[in-house]
Design a protein around this motif. Structure first.
Motif, PDB file in Angstrom:
ATOM      1  N   GLN A   1       9.808 -11.915  -7.351  1.00 44.97           N
ATOM      2  CA  GLN A   1       9.676 -11.351  -5.913  1.00 44.97           C
ATOM      3  C   GLN A   1       9.465 -11.885  -4.621  1.00 44.97           C
ATOM      4  O   GLN A   1       9.283 -13.337  -4.477  1.00 44.97           O
ATOM      5  CB  GLN A   1       7.505 -10.435  -5.739  1.00 44.97           C
ATOM      6  N   PRO A   2       9.838 -11.763  -3.385  1.00 53.30           N
ATOM      7  CA  PRO A   2      10.358 -12.418  -2.814  1.00 53.30           C
ATOM      8  C   PRO A   2       9.197 -12.917  -1.905  1.00 53.30           C
ATOM      9  O   PRO A   2       7.710 -12.078  -2.487  1.00 53.30           O
ATOM     10  CB  PRO A   2      10.714 -11.797  -1.781  1.00 53.30           C
ATOM     11  N   ASP A   3       8.900 -13.369  -1.425  1.00 53.81           N
ATOM     12  CA  ASP A   3       8.305 -14.479  -0.777  1.00 53.81           C
ATOM     13  C   ASP A   3       6.677 -13.733   0.110  1.00 53.81           C
ATOM     14  O   ASP A   3       6.008 -13.578   0.183  1.00 53.81           O
ATOM     15  CB  ASP A   3       8.117 -15.524   0.185  1.00 53.81           C
ATOM     16  N   GLU A   4       7.415 -13.157   0.596  1.00 50.51           N
ATOM     17  CA  GLU A   4       7.025 -12.099   2.240  1.00 50.51           C
ATOM     18  C   GLU A   4       6.389 -10.903   1.001  1.00 50.51           C
ATOM     19  O   GLU A   4       4.805 -10.486   1.132  1.00 50.51           O
ATOM     20  CB  GLU A   4       8.037 -10.714   2.709  1.00 50.51           C
ATOM     21  N   THR A   5       6.754 -10.565   0.075  1.00 46.12           N
ATOM     22  CA  THR A   5       6.259  -9.692  -0.480  1.00 46.12           C
ATOM     23  C   THR A   5       5.088 -10.164  -1.555  1.00 46.12           C
ATOM     24  O   THR A   5       3.490  -9.775  -1.361  1.00 46.12           O
ATOM     25  CB  THR A   5       6.762  -8.792  -2.332  1.00 46.12           C
ATOM     26  N   GLN A   6       4.925 -11.241  -1.756  1.00 43.09           N
ATOM     27  CA  GLN A   6       3.850 -11.933  -2.524  1.00 43.09           C
ATOM     28  C   GLN A   6       2.942 -12.361  -1.326  1.00 43.09           C
ATOM     29  O   GLN A   6       1.532 -12.511  -2.168  1.00 43.09           O
ATOM     30  CB  GLN A   6       4.416 -13.321  -3.262  1.00 43.09           C
ATOM     31  N   GLU A   7       3.436 -12.226  -0.141  1.00 40.71           N
ATOM     32  CA  GLU A   7       2.427 -12.893   0.595  1.00 40.71           C
ATOM     33  C   GLU A   7       1.434 -11.698   0.920  1.00 40.71           C
ATOM     34  O   GLU A   7       0.250 -11.106   0.819  1.00 40.71           O
ATOM     35  CB  GLU A   7       2.427 -13.237   2.385  1.00 40.71           C
ATOM     36  N   VAL A   8       1.949 -10.150   1.037  1.00 42.92           N
ATOM     37  CA  VAL A   8       1.462  -9.615   0.708  1.00 42.92           C
ATOM     38  C   VAL A   8       0.568  -8.878   0.149  1.00 42.92           C
ATOM     39  O   VAL A   8      -0.245  -8.447  -0.780  1.00 42.92           O
ATOM     40  CB  VAL A   8       2.696  -7.770   1.274  1.00 42.92           C
TER      41      VAL A   8
ATOM     42  N   GLY B   1      10.345  -2.819  -4.044  1.00 41.25           N
ATOM     43  CA  GLY B   1       9.986  -3.786  -3.527  1.00 41.25           C
ATOM     44  C   GLY B   1       9.092  -3.680  -2.019  1.00 41.25           C
ATOM     45  O   GLY B   1       8.718  -4.741  -1.293  1.00 41.25           O
ATOM     46  N   LYS B   2       8.595  -3.195  -1.912  1.00 41.23           N
ATOM     47  CA  LYS B   2       7.666  -2.464  -1.145  1.00 41.23           C
ATOM     48  C   LYS B   2       6.044  -2.280  -2.289  1.00 41.23           C
ATOM     49  O   LYS B   2       6.224  -2.011  -3.158  1.00 41.23           O
ATOM     50  CB  LYS B   2       7.687  -0.699  -0.997  1.00 41.23           C
ATOM     51  N   VAL B   3       5.214  -2.531  -1.020  1.00 45.96           N
ATOM     52  CA  VAL B   3       3.618  -2.580  -1.940  1.00 45.96           C
ATOM     53  C   VAL B   3       2.991  -1.772  -1.273  1.00 45.96           C
ATOM     54  O   VAL B   3       2.943  -1.275  -0.632  1.00 45.96           O
ATOM     55  CB  VAL B   3       3.182  -3.999  -1.386  1.00 45.96           C
ATOM     56  N   TYR B   4       2.338  -0.807  -2.732  1.00 51.12           N
ATOM     57  CA  TYR B   4       1.548   0.276  -1.877  1.00 51.12           C
ATOM     58  C   TYR B   4       0.322  -0.282  -2.304  1.00 51.12           C
ATOM     59  O   TYR B   4      -0.105  -0.827  -3.145  1.00 51.12           O
ATOM     60  CB  TYR B   4       1.439   1.723  -2.692  1.00 51.12           C
ATOM     61  N   VAL B   5      -0.912   1.142  -1.954  1.00 48.58           N
ATOM     62  CA  VAL B   5      -2.340   1.046  -1.859  1.00 48.58           C
ATOM     63  C   VAL B   5      -2.353   2.224  -2.095  1.00 48.58           C
ATOM     64  O   VAL B   5      -2.102   3.434  -1.550  1.00 48.58           O
ATOM     65  CB  VAL B   5      -3.255  -0.379  -1.468  1.00 48.58           C
ATOM     66  N   GLY B   6      -4.026   2.478  -2.778  1.00 47.40           N
ATOM     67  CA  GLY B   6      -4.362   4.032  -3.230  1.00 47.40           C
ATOM     68  C   GLY B   6      -3.037   5.081  -3.409  1.00 47.40           C
ATOM     69  O   GLY B   6      -3.015   5.805  -2.802  1.00 47.40           O
TER      70      GLY B   6
ATOM     71  N   GLU C   1       1.951   2.308   2.461  1.00 51.38           N
ATOM     72  CA  GLU C   1       2.756   1.138   2.138  1.00 51.38           C
ATOM     73  C   GLU C   1       1.791   0.464   3.091  1.00 51.38           C
ATOM     74  O   GLU C   1       1.892   0.635   4.087  1.00 51.38           O
ATOM     75  CB  GLU C   1       4.017   1.889   2.468  1.00 51.38           C
ATOM     76  N   VAL C   2       2.060  -1.031   2.602  1.00 52.66           N
ATOM     77  CA  VAL C   2       1.512  -2.014   3.806  1.00 52.66           C
ATOM     78  C   VAL C   2       2.656  -3.048   4.038  1.00 52.66           C
ATOM     79  O   VAL C   2       3.291  -3.622   3.241  1.00 52.66           O
ATOM     80  CB  VAL C   2       0.434  -3.208   2.705  1.00 52.66           C
ATOM     81  N   SER C   3       2.730  -2.739   5.237  1.00 47.58           N
ATOM     82  CA  SER C   3       3.766  -3.815   6.145  1.00 47.58           C
ATOM     83  C   SER C   3       2.724  -5.416   5.534  1.00 47.58           C
ATOM     84  O   SER C   3       1.899  -5.679   5.517  1.00 47.58           O
ATOM     85  CB  SER C   3       3.913  -3.557   7.073  1.00 47.58           C
TER      86      SER C   3
ATOM     87  N   PRO D   1      -8.502  -3.428  -5.225  1.00 48.18           N
ATOM     88  CA  PRO D   1      -8.765  -4.352  -6.609  1.00 48.18           C
ATOM     89  C   PRO D   1      -6.997  -4.363  -7.279  1.00 48.18           C
ATOM     90  O   PRO D   1      -6.597  -3.606  -6.564  1.00 48.18           O
ATOM     91  CB  PRO D   1      -9.288  -2.861  -7.465  1.00 48.18           C
ATOM     92  N   ALA D   2      -6.698  -5.323  -8.311  1.00 45.81           N
ATOM     93  CA  ALA D   2      -5.609  -5.691  -8.125  1.00 45.81           C
ATOM     94  C   ALA D   2      -4.656  -4.532  -9.089  1.00 45.81           C
ATOM     95  O   ALA D   2      -3.798  -4.047  -9.006  1.00 45.81           O
ATOM     96  CB  ALA D   2      -5.678  -6.859  -8.772  1.00 45.81           C
ATOM     97  N   ASP D   3      -5.500  -3.633  -9.863  1.00 45.34           N
ATOM     98  CA  ASP D   3      -5.280  -2.426 -10.374  1.00 45.34           C
ATOM     99  C   ASP D   3      -4.879  -1.413  -9.639  1.00 45.34           C
ATOM    100  O   ASP D   3      -3.726  -0.336  -9.965  1.00 45.34           O
ATOM    101  CB  ASP D   3      -5.994  -2.070 -12.035  1.00 45.34           C
ATOM    102  N   ASP D   4      -5.251  -1.659  -8.097  1.00 42.02           N
ATOM    103  CA  ASP D   4      -4.730  -0.454  -7.384  1.00 42.02           C
ATOM    104  C   ASP D   4      -3.476  -0.906  -6.058  1.00 42.02           C
ATOM    105  O   ASP D   4      -3.468  -0.381  -5.454  1.00 42.02           O
ATOM    106  CB  ASP D   4      -6.390  -0.017  -6.774  1.00 42.02           C
ATOM    107  N   ILE D   5      -3.269  -1.903  -6.639  1.00 38.13           N
ATOM    108  CA  ILE D   5      -1.970  -1.788  -5.833  1.00 38.13           C
ATOM    109  C   ILE D   5      -0.693  -1.999  -6.587  1.00 38.13           C
ATOM    110  O   ILE D   5      -0.508  -3.248  -7.756  1.00 38.13           O
ATOM    111  CB  ILE D   5      -1.804  -4.458  -5.552  1.00 38.13           C
ATOM    112  N   MET D   6       0.590  -1.112  -6.219  1.00 40.06           N
ATOM    113  CA  MET D   6       1.604  -1.191  -6.862  1.00 40.06           C
ATOM    114  C   MET D   6       3.021  -1.820  -5.905  1.00 40.06           C
ATOM    115  O   MET D   6       3.293  -2.099  -4.518  1.00 40.06           O
ATOM    116  CB  MET D   6       1.947  -0.636  -7.231  1.00 40.06           C
ATOM    117  N   VAL D   7       4.165  -2.252  -6.511  1.00 40.91           N
ATOM    118  CA  VAL D   7       5.172  -2.676  -6.076  1.00 40.91           C
ATOM    119  C   VAL D   7       6.598  -2.315  -6.572  1.00 40.91           C
ATOM    120  O   VAL D   7       6.462  -1.643  -7.154  1.00 40.91           O
ATOM    121  CB  VAL D   7       6.038  -3.735  -6.305  1.00 40.91           C
ATOM    122  N   VAL D   8       6.675  -1.319  -5.916  1.00 35.91           N
ATOM    123  CA  VAL D   8       8.044  -0.160  -6.024  1.00 35.91           C
ATOM    124  C   VAL D   8       8.818  -0.664  -4.607  1.00 35.91           C
ATOM    125  O   VAL D   8       8.835  -0.506  -4.035  1.00 35.91           O
ATOM    126  CB  VAL D   8       7.775   1.388  -6.153  1.00 35.91           C
TER     127      VAL D   8
END
Length: 380
Positions: A7-14, A33-38, A42-44, A24-31
């Motif tokens: 994954q891109p460095d930016e996504t990895q940092e997020v 290339g975008k990172v979501y919680v809950g 979406e989290v920039s 919690p790791a199991d509540d974070i997902m990537v769709v």
């Protein structure tokens, strides 16, 4: 979070910032290339970095960097691709916010004077929605609304749009600590350092259908804010002045930050047993709120400035020189942050609490509430 390699460095940092912030790791997902919680927020990169900037703050503080700046006077929503029930629902969702006395107005584009514009995007096949958190004092710039909601009522679509707008201005899920309350399954989304902090004056526990900001929606949603949602909006975005106090001697309301108060029962007002009342001020004309309440610089009391014949305990009429324009909520019903049964006195024009005996009016005798509405004061 399998499949994160490459994954891109930016996504990895997020992702790394969210884990450090307590999600919690199991509540974070990537769709895509975008990172979501809950599931829908979406989290920039900027927002994820702000979540780590806690300094010496405690969990009881809501991070102001994850709210929107009060200098934004008008938030506009671009829903140019919304048609039919989606267009109707978008208009209703915007109305939910714009009819409240907030630091910002809300309108649909095209509209003049927009301080910031949020793009509303239809996502074919999605049932639900997604948005993101504020960053740098600005709302998140996009709400995604699922085209699969077409099979639901306008009220349900209004609910989802209002919910996603709520995320863009800083609201977390009301049941973030236990998604199973509204979803039937799921656990804690995490709260440490991310601003999922209890908002004063709102319920500390969630119930199914109890908030428009619950994680999951039902097919019977009305699209309207629940009382706790309105309390949260008032706490975060209604301009208020605190330290108004109840006097146990006369039952009147006075401003507690200045010396020299004068009570009609004799001596100075006394606030023993009083809550800390917050009065809305300098608000736009809003249904359910009455303006033209004024502070008297002679006695420190509050009186209605729209009628002649006011009477001050110091003698003569009240004097509103230097006063702001205060607004009182009336006939509002119950809410966690409101105390009702405050009344206007037709004899002196002052405000007093009608739930106790023993009121004292500067004209003599007790206050008289004949003709008064039932006013509710924000008490937190």
């Amino acid at each position: 979070m399998s499949g994160c390699a490459g994954q891109p460095d930016e996504t990895q940092e997020v992702l790394g910032n969210l884990v450090k912030a307590g999600f919690p790791a199991d509540d974070i997902m990537v769709v895509d290339g975008k990172v979501y919680v809950g599931r829908d927020a979406e989290v920039s990169l900027a927002a994820s970095r702000e979540m780590l900037e806690r300094g010496n703050s405690t969990e009881e503080q809501y991070r102001t960097t994850n709210l929107i700046n009060t200098s934004l006077s008008k938030i506009c929503i671009n829903g140019s691709t919304f048609t039919g029930v989606f267009s109707t629902a978008l208009d209703l969702a915007i109305q939910n916010y714009d009819e409240l006395p907030l630091t910002f107005a809300m309108a649909r584009t095209p509209s003049s004077g927009c301080s910031f514009t949020i793009n509303a995007v239809l996502q074919p096949g999605l049932v639900g929605g997604s948005a993101g958190f504020p960053s740098g004092g600005l709302p998140y710039s996009t709400i995604n609304i699922g085209g699969g909601l077409a099979s639901y009522s306008v009220d349900v679509i209004e609910h989802v749009i209002t919910h996603e707008i709520g995320h863009t201005i800083g609201f977390r899920h009301s049941d973030y600590y236990n998604r199973s309350i509204s979803c039937g399954t799921g656990g804690n989304e995490g709260d440490d350092g991310v601003g999922a902090i209890h908002i004063p004056g709102t319920p500390t526990t969630a119930t199914s259908g109890g908030s428009l900001m619950n994680s999951c929606f039902r097919s019977i949603e009305t699209g309207e804010f629940a009382p706790g949602d309105l309390s949260a909006m008032r706490t975060l975005y209604t301009p208020t002045q605190s330290n108004w106090r109840w006097c146990h001697k006369c039952q009147g309301l006075f401003f507690g930050s200045n010396p020299g108060s004068k009570c009609p029962a004799g001596g100075a007002h006394e606030n023993v047993g009083s809550g800390n009342y917050h009065l809305g001020h300098s608000l736009a004309s809003t249904t359910g709120w009455q303006s033209n309440w004024r502070w008297c610089n002679k006695c420190q009391g509050l009186f209605f400035g729209g009628n002649p014949g006011s009477v001050c305990p110091t003698g003569g009429a009240h004097d509103a020189t230097g006063s702001g324009d205060y607004h009182l909520l009336h006939d509002a019903g119950s809410a966690p942050d409101l105390q009702s049964n405050w009344r206007w006195c037709n004899k002196c024009q002052g405000l007093f609490f009608g739930g106790n005996p023993g009121s004292v009016c500067p004209t003599g005798g007790a206050h008289s509430s004949t003709g008064s509405g039932n006013y509710s004061l924000i008490n937190r």
